[in-house]
Structures are given as C-alpha cells and as structure tokens.
Design a protein around this motif. Structure first.
Motif, PDB file in Angstrom:
ATOM      1  N   ARG A  14     -60.612 133.967  61.231  1.00 43.64           N
ATOM      2  CA  ARG A  14     -61.585 134.666  62.205  1.00 43.64           C
ATOM      3  C   ARG A  14     -60.979 134.864  63.551  1.00 43.64           C
ATOM      4  O   ARG A  14     -61.271 135.622  64.291  1.00 43.64           O
ATOM      5  CB  ARG A  14     -63.038 133.523  62.449  1.00 43.64           C
ATOM      6  CG  ARG A  14     -63.944 133.787  61.475  1.00 43.64           C
ATOM      7  CD  ARG A  14     -65.261 133.392  61.594  1.00 43.64           C
ATOM      8  NE  ARG A  14     -65.632 134.442  62.713  1.00 43.64           N
ATOM      9  CZ  ARG A  14     -66.534 135.498  62.279  1.00 43.64           C
ATOM     10  NH1 ARG A  14     -66.866 135.754  60.889  1.00 43.64           N
ATOM     11  NH2 ARG A  14     -67.041 136.262  63.167  1.00 43.64           N
ATOM     12  N   GLU A  15     -60.163 133.755  64.060  1.00 44.00           N
ATOM     13  CA  GLU A  15     -59.668 133.919  65.280  1.00 44.00           C
ATOM     14  C   GLU A  15     -58.678 134.933  65.254  1.00 44.00           C
ATOM     15  O   GLU A  15     -58.288 135.720  66.209  1.00 44.00           O
ATOM     16  CB  GLU A  15     -58.913 132.434  65.545  1.00 44.00           C
ATOM     17  CG  GLU A  15     -59.879 131.353  65.907  1.00 44.00           C
ATOM     18  CD  GLU A  15     -59.328 130.085  66.390  1.00 44.00           C
ATOM     19  OE1 GLU A  15     -58.102 129.826  66.249  1.00 44.00           O
ATOM     20  OE2 GLU A  15     -60.236 129.081  66.645  1.00 44.00           O
ATOM     21  N   TYR A  17     -58.431 137.620  63.273  1.00 45.51           N
ATOM     22  CA  TYR A  17     -59.119 138.784  63.297  1.00 45.51           C
ATOM     23  C   TYR A  17     -59.829 139.179  64.570  1.00 45.51           C
ATOM     24  O   TYR A  17     -60.148 140.409  64.948  1.00 45.51           O
ATOM     25  CB  TYR A  17     -60.006 139.051  62.028  1.00 45.51           C
ATOM     26  CG  TYR A  17     -59.373 139.642  60.858  1.00 45.51           C
ATOM     27  CD1 TYR A  17     -59.073 140.943  60.880  1.00 45.51           C
ATOM     28  CD2 TYR A  17     -58.883 138.633  59.751  1.00 45.51           C
ATOM     29  CE1 TYR A  17     -58.136 141.464  59.786  1.00 45.51           C
ATOM     30  CE2 TYR A  17     -58.066 139.244  58.820  1.00 45.51           C
ATOM     31  CZ  TYR A  17     -57.831 140.401  58.666  1.00 45.51           C
ATOM     32  OH  TYR A  17     -56.892 141.012  57.761  1.00 45.51           O
ATOM     33  N   ASP A  18     -60.267 137.823  65.367  1.00 41.53           N
ATOM     34  CA  ASP A  18     -60.831 138.342  66.654  1.00 41.53           C
ATOM     35  C   ASP A  18     -59.783 138.843  67.671  1.00 41.53           C
ATOM     36  O   ASP A  18     -60.047 139.691  68.452  1.00 41.53           O
ATOM     37  CB  ASP A  18     -61.271 137.079  67.212  1.00 41.53           C
ATOM     38  CG  ASP A  18     -62.557 136.581  66.620  1.00 41.53           C
ATOM     39  OD1 ASP A  18     -63.406 137.434  65.907  1.00 41.53           O
ATOM     40  OD2 ASP A  18     -63.111 135.560  66.918  1.00 41.53           O
ATOM     41  N   GLU A  19     -58.439 138.514  67.520  1.00 45.00           N
ATOM     42  CA  GLU A  19     -57.436 138.993  68.140  1.00 45.00           C
ATOM     43  C   GLU A  19     -57.158 140.610  67.848  1.00 45.00           C
ATOM     44  O   GLU A  19     -56.648 141.217  68.639  1.00 45.00           O
ATOM     45  CB  GLU A  19     -56.189 138.240  67.994  1.00 45.00           C
ATOM     46  CG  GLU A  19     -56.277 136.757  68.564  1.00 45.00           C
ATOM     47  CD  GLU A  19     -56.415 136.648  69.942  1.00 45.00           C
ATOM     48  OE1 GLU A  19     -55.475 137.289  70.560  1.00 45.00           O
ATOM     49  OE2 GLU A  19     -57.033 135.783  70.684  1.00 45.00           O
ATOM     50  N   GLU A  21     -57.320 144.179  66.836  1.00 46.07           N
ATOM     51  CA  GLU A  21     -58.404 145.214  67.207  1.00 46.07           C
ATOM     52  C   GLU A  21     -58.190 146.119  65.968  1.00 46.07           C
ATOM     53  O   GLU A  21     -57.085 146.588  65.570  1.00 46.07           O
ATOM     54  CB  GLU A  21     -58.113 145.797  68.384  1.00 46.07           C
ATOM     55  CG  GLU A  21     -58.432 145.216  69.413  1.00 46.07           C
ATOM     56  CD  GLU A  21     -57.763 145.588  70.759  1.00 46.07           C
ATOM     57  OE1 GLU A  21     -57.027 146.418  70.968  1.00 46.07           O
ATOM     58  OE2 GLU A  21     -58.067 144.943  71.724  1.00 46.07           O
ATOM     59  N   GLY A  35     -65.295 144.807  66.578  1.00 45.49           N
ATOM     60  CA  GLY A  35     -64.253 143.880  65.719  1.00 45.49           C
ATOM     61  C   GLY A  35     -64.583 143.894  64.292  1.00 45.49           C
ATOM     62  O   GLY A  35     -65.265 144.766  63.784  1.00 45.49           O
ATOM     63  N   TRP A  36     -64.138 143.096  63.825  1.00 47.91           N
ATOM     64  CA  TRP A  36     -64.286 142.918  62.137  1.00 47.91           C
ATOM     65  C   TRP A  36     -65.477 142.077  61.794  1.00 47.91           C
ATOM     66  O   TRP A  36     -65.877 141.079  62.592  1.00 47.91           O
ATOM     67  CB  TRP A  36     -63.103 142.199  61.485  1.00 47.91           C
ATOM     68  CG  TRP A  36     -61.691 142.842  61.701  1.00 47.91           C
ATOM     69  CD1 TRP A  36     -60.946 143.058  62.605  1.00 47.91           C
ATOM     70  CD2 TRP A  36     -61.202 143.941  60.735  1.00 47.91           C
ATOM     71  NE1 TRP A  36     -59.884 143.669  62.551  1.00 47.91           N
ATOM     72  CE2 TRP A  36     -59.940 144.283  61.322  1.00 47.91           C
ATOM     73  CE3 TRP A  36     -61.719 144.301  59.600  1.00 47.91           C
ATOM     74  CZ2 TRP A  36     -59.298 145.439  60.549  1.00 47.91           C
ATOM     75  CZ3 TRP A  36     -60.727 145.386  58.767  1.00 47.91           C
ATOM     76  CH2 TRP A  36     -59.508 145.829  59.381  1.00 47.91           C
ATOM     77  N   THR A  37     -66.108 142.206  60.590  1.00 48.76           N
ATOM     78  CA  THR A  37     -67.177 141.605  60.246  1.00 48.76           C
ATOM     79  C   THR A  37     -66.501 140.680  58.922  1.00 48.76           C
ATOM     80  O   THR A  37     -66.296 141.228  58.070  1.00 48.76           O
ATOM     81  CB  THR A  37     -68.474 142.507  59.740  1.00 48.76           C
ATOM     82  OG1 THR A  37     -68.778 143.141  60.803  1.00 48.76           O
ATOM     83  CG2 THR A  37     -69.374 141.440  59.270  1.00 48.76           C
ATOM     84  N   TYR A  47     -63.135 141.081  54.910  1.00 51.64           N
ATOM     85  CA  TYR A  47     -63.255 141.519  56.486  1.00 51.64           C
ATOM     86  C   TYR A  47     -63.479 143.072  56.431  1.00 51.64           C
ATOM     87  O   TYR A  47     -62.735 143.834  55.673  1.00 51.64           O
ATOM     88  CB  TYR A  47     -61.966 141.185  57.436  1.00 51.64           C
ATOM     89  CG  TYR A  47     -62.094 139.811  57.924  1.00 51.64           C
ATOM     90  CD1 TYR A  47     -62.813 139.715  59.122  1.00 51.64           C
ATOM     91  CD2 TYR A  47     -61.672 138.765  57.408  1.00 51.64           C
ATOM     92  CE1 TYR A  47     -62.960 138.672  59.654  1.00 51.64           C
ATOM     93  CE2 TYR A  47     -61.693 137.603  57.839  1.00 51.64           C
ATOM     94  CZ  TYR A  47     -62.437 137.400  59.097  1.00 51.64           C
ATOM     95  OH  TYR A  47     -62.521 136.054  59.631  1.00 51.64           O
ATOM     96  N   HIS A  49     -64.694 146.696  58.554  1.00 56.73           N
ATOM     97  CA  HIS A  49     -64.922 147.209  59.763  1.00 56.73           C
ATOM     98  C   HIS A  49     -65.150 148.695  59.512  1.00 56.73           C
ATOM     99  O   HIS A  49     -64.527 149.461  58.717  1.00 56.73           O
ATOM    100  CB  HIS A  49     -63.475 147.293  60.674  1.00 56.73           C
ATOM    101  CG  HIS A  49     -63.585 148.166  62.041  1.00 56.73           C
ATOM    102  ND1 HIS A  49     -62.932 149.535  61.987  1.00 56.73           N
ATOM    103  CD2 HIS A  49     -64.306 147.726  63.283  1.00 56.73           C
ATOM    104  CE1 HIS A  49     -63.415 149.983  63.367  1.00 56.73           C
ATOM    105  NE2 HIS A  49     -64.322 148.848  63.694  1.00 56.73           N
TER     106      HIS A  49
END
Ligand SMILES: [Zn+2]
Length: 67
Positions: A14-15, A17-19, A21, A35-37, A47, A49
């Motif tokens: 998650r971290e 993919y949080d980074e 874009e 961001g991604w789900t 993930y 998007h």
C-alpha cells in the motif's frame, strides 16, 4: 534481511502504491488525486485504477505470500 515486524506485506505494498502515481496507458493522464484501490484475498493483492479522464481501467496483481 531485516524483519519488518509491524508492517505486513500488504501494508508495504500500500505504501508503495501510495507513492506511485497511476499514469493512464490510454491517454497519459497522471492521477495525483485518486491513486490505486487495493484489495486482497489473502494470497494476492489486486490494485485497480480507473482513469478519471478517459475511464480506462488498469489492474495489477501481486503475490502477498512468497515464502
Ligand atoms: Zn485515461
């Protein structure tokens, strides 16, 4: 190999993919807002998007358990 104790693989992903874009491969739109789900069934994380510009959907699947 340092043990990452409190962080689960999902959390680390998650971290990551949080980074990261999401950039739409169809129109090139870079979505900095949505961001991604992330979703997991325990063995894989999916993930997803959806591009707010053109509606194209990207998906990534990652293995959680690699031992
Ligand atoms: Zn797009």
């Amino acid at each position: 190999m340092a043990a990452e104790g409190t962080k689960s693989p999902l959390r680390r992903l998650r971290e990551y993919y949080d980074e990261a874009e999401p950039t739409c491969p169809a129109c090139g739109y870079v979505d900095q807002a949505t961001g991604w789900t992330g979703r997991t069934d325990g063995q894989q994380v999916s993930y997803r998007h959806k591009c707010p510009s053109c509606g194209a959907v990207q998906e990534r699947e990652l293995d959680v358990c690699r031992d």
